[in-house]
Design an enzyme around this catalytic site. Structure first.
Site, PDB file in Angstrom:
ATOM      1  N   GLY A   1       5.314   2.842  14.184  1.00  0.00           N
ATOM      2  CA  GLY A   1       3.870   2.992  14.066  1.00  0.00           C
ATOM      3  C   GLY A   1       3.166   1.677  14.292  1.00  0.00           C
TER       4      GLY A   1
ATOM      5  N   SER B   1       1.748   0.322  16.931  1.00  0.00           N
ATOM      6  CA  SER B   1       0.749   0.175  17.985  1.00  0.00           C
ATOM      7  C   SER B   1      -0.680   0.258  17.464  1.00  0.00           C
ATOM      8  CB  SER B   1       0.954   1.256  19.058  1.00  0.00           C
ATOM      9  OG  SER B   1       0.693   2.549  18.533  1.00  0.00           O
TER      10      SER B   1
ATOM     11  N   GLY C   1      -3.393   0.565  13.578  1.00  0.00           N
ATOM     12  CA  GLY C   1      -3.565   0.624  12.130  1.00  0.00           C
ATOM     13  C   GLY C   1      -2.774  -0.412  11.372  1.00  0.00           C
TER      14      GLY C   1
ATOM     15  N   ARG D   1       4.702   6.088  20.258  1.00  0.00           N
ATOM     16  CA  ARG D   1       4.904   6.996  21.386  1.00  0.00           C
ATOM     17  C   ARG D   1       4.152   6.576  22.649  1.00  0.00           C
ATOM     18  NH1 ARG D   1       3.675  12.792  18.796  1.00  0.00           N
ATOM     19  NH2 ARG D   1       1.971  11.560  17.919  1.00  0.00           N
TER      20      ARG D   1
ATOM     21  N   LYS E   1      -0.904   2.016  24.448  1.00  0.00           N
ATOM     22  CA  LYS E   1      -1.275   1.434  23.163  1.00  0.00           C
ATOM     23  C   LYS E   1      -0.254   0.386  22.728  1.00  0.00           C
ATOM     24  CE  LYS E   1      -2.918   3.999  19.880  1.00  0.00           C
ATOM     25  NZ  LYS E   1      -3.059   5.081  18.876  1.00  0.00           N
TER      26      LYS E   1
ATOM     27  N   ASP F   1       9.855   9.020  20.185  1.00  0.00           N
ATOM     28  CA  ASP F   1       9.395  10.026  19.228  1.00  0.00           C
ATOM     29  C   ASP F   1      10.295   9.953  18.010  1.00  0.00           C
ATOM     30  OD1 ASP F   1       8.579  12.191  17.760  1.00  0.00           O
ATOM     31  OD2 ASP F   1       8.828  13.669  19.364  1.00  0.00           O
TER      32      ASP F   1
ATOM     33  N   TYR G   1      -0.206  16.805   3.097  1.00  0.00           N
ATOM     34  CA  TYR G   1       0.191  15.403   3.294  1.00  0.00           C
ATOM     35  C   TYR G   1       0.954  14.804   2.117  1.00  0.00           C
ATOM     36  CZ  TYR G   1      -0.771  10.362   4.139  1.00  0.00           C
ATOM     37  OH  TYR G   1      -0.684   9.011   4.326  1.00  0.00           O
TER      38      TYR G   1
ATOM     39  N   LYS H   1       4.690  12.365   1.321  1.00  0.00           N
ATOM     40  CA  LYS H   1       4.690  11.017   0.754  1.00  0.00           C
ATOM     41  C   LYS H   1       5.514  10.972  -0.536  1.00  0.00           C
ATOM     42  CE  LYS H   1       2.274   8.672   3.739  1.00  0.00           C
ATOM     43  NZ  LYS H   1       2.939   7.630   4.549  1.00  0.00           N
TER      44      LYS H   1
ATOM     45  N   ILE I   1      -7.283   3.179   4.067  1.00  0.00           N
ATOM     46  CA  ILE I   1      -7.142   2.123   5.061  1.00  0.00           C
ATOM     47  C   ILE I   1      -8.106   2.410   6.204  1.00  0.00           C
ATOM     48  CG2 ILE I   1      -5.600   0.920   6.621  1.00  0.00           C
ATOM     49  CD1 ILE I   1      -3.251   1.815   4.958  1.00  0.00           C
TER      50      ILE I   1
END
Length: 366
Positions: free
Chosen positions: A54, A56, A58, A79, A83, A109, A212, A216, A258
């Protein structure tokens, strides 16, 4: 990842509970300063190779930039190639020494376990035959909504993109790290670090995050399990047995809100009740979350929260998880126990009042 409980900061102060919260807050910070971790850096990354999924966008991108600024060799995984290329330019621009550091990106992926294995193998080959020293799992996105208004396909996708991307990465990384080396071949090596990115929703549930928060919570449970399991291998290293080349430590970061493109998109989908329940949440920038997390890793912390309300939420749900600081975390748990005597009933009351005022939520089968 963007949740808080407005109740913690709203109507507690006029009550005895409020005075207890204020007193314990002061005591918590004071004792934290007195009995905190030492000055030794437990997360040295200079000259070491870090893989960030992850990476790329945030938080993942912010982590990559800040670790590059500390001298790390950085590999970012996501992916979308475009980016990744743009992000890698920013990571290189943050580097402490471009002549000594190396940077790479991989498009994959992470929901596919086989691709995760290929990533770690590719990084190992790129890293002169050595596996990465740090793996930080930041991949995932949030699709908020009420549980029955969310399709089963979306519920499964949330588990796949949040939990399984992290679990697949951890599985591939640990299988590479835990290959035994004979005692004659063992030599001193710095500790390796596996870092999960979770959410304070793993501690405190909020209506509207049904798709979600279970994913987590699963990451938090996996982290606690691996925290124990790696000690088998760490122990073998000091007993003369064949053992992995380096000790391993597990960490999990629990941010709140965030500010990112993903956050803006989530706000468009989020139920109005959910926005009300987390009205006091003051989202942090990606840089703030990354720098706070890295500072906690350098102190050697295991379960890492990035702001005060997050510390309180963690305290309410420590359970049998290892403590960062026995005294500080015990005080936080006491404080949280007082605060959440009011918080959880109030969350349920607000949901009930919402139903009284507005009736059933709009059903949107996605």
């Amino acid at each position: 990842m963007h949740q808080t409980l407005s109740l913690i900061t709203s109507d507690l102060s006029p009550t005895k509970l409020g005075f207890s919260v204020l007193f314990c807050s002061f005591l918590l910070y004071t004792v934290g300063k007195m009995f905190g971790f030492g000055s030794r850096n437990e997360f040295v990354v200079e000259g070491r190779t870090v893989v960030i999924t992850g990476g790329s966008d945030g938080m993942g991108k912010a982590v990559a930039c800040q670790l590059a600024a500390k001298g790390a060799n950085v590999v970012i995984v996501a992916r979308t190639v475009k980016k990744l290329q743009e992000a890698l330019d920013d990571v290189k621009a943050s580097a402490a020494n471009l002549n000594r550091q190396r940077f790479h990106y991989i498009s994959a992926d992470l929901k596919d376990a086989a691709q995760c294995e290929q990533i770690i193998n590719e990084v190992t080959e790129w890293n002169d035959g050595l596996p990465p020293d740090v793996a930080w799992c930041c991949a995932g996105y949030c699709n908020p909504g009420f549980f029955i208004d969310t399709s089963v396909e979306t519920l499964r996708d949330q588990m796949d993109t949040v939990y399984w991307t992290a679990a697949n990465t951890a599985h591939a990384t640990l299988r590479k790290w835990l290959v035994p080396v004979s005692p004659a071949e063992q030599k001193p090596m710095p500790r390796r670090h596996l870092i999960f990115t979770c959410s304070t929703l793993a501690f405190v549930s909020v209506a509207g995050y049904g798709p979600y928060s279970p994913a987590k919570a699963a990451i938090r449970s996996l982290s606690d399990t691996l925290n124990q399991e790696v000690e088998i291998y760490n122990g073998a290293r000091v007993s003369g047995h064949a053992a992995p080349a380096a000790d391993i430590k597990i960490h999990t970061v629990f941010p709140m809100g965030i500010l990112s493109p993903g956050f803006d998109n989530e706000q468009k989908m989020k139920p109005e009740l959910t926005k009300q329940l987390e009205a006091a949440d003051k989202p942090q920038t990606t840089r703030e979350v990354a720098s706070t997390s890295i500072a906690a890793l350098e102190r050697g912390e295991y379960l890492i929260t990035t702001m005060f309300v997050g510390h309180i939420m963690k305290g309410s749900a420590m359970g049998v998880s290892p403590r960062n600081s026995l005294i500080r975390d015990t005080l936080t748990s006491w404080l949280s126990s007082l605060a959440f005597l009011h918080v959880i009933p109030d969350l349920r009351r607000q949901a009930w009042n919402w139903g009284v005022k507005n009736g059933l939520p709009f059903t949107n089968s996605k």
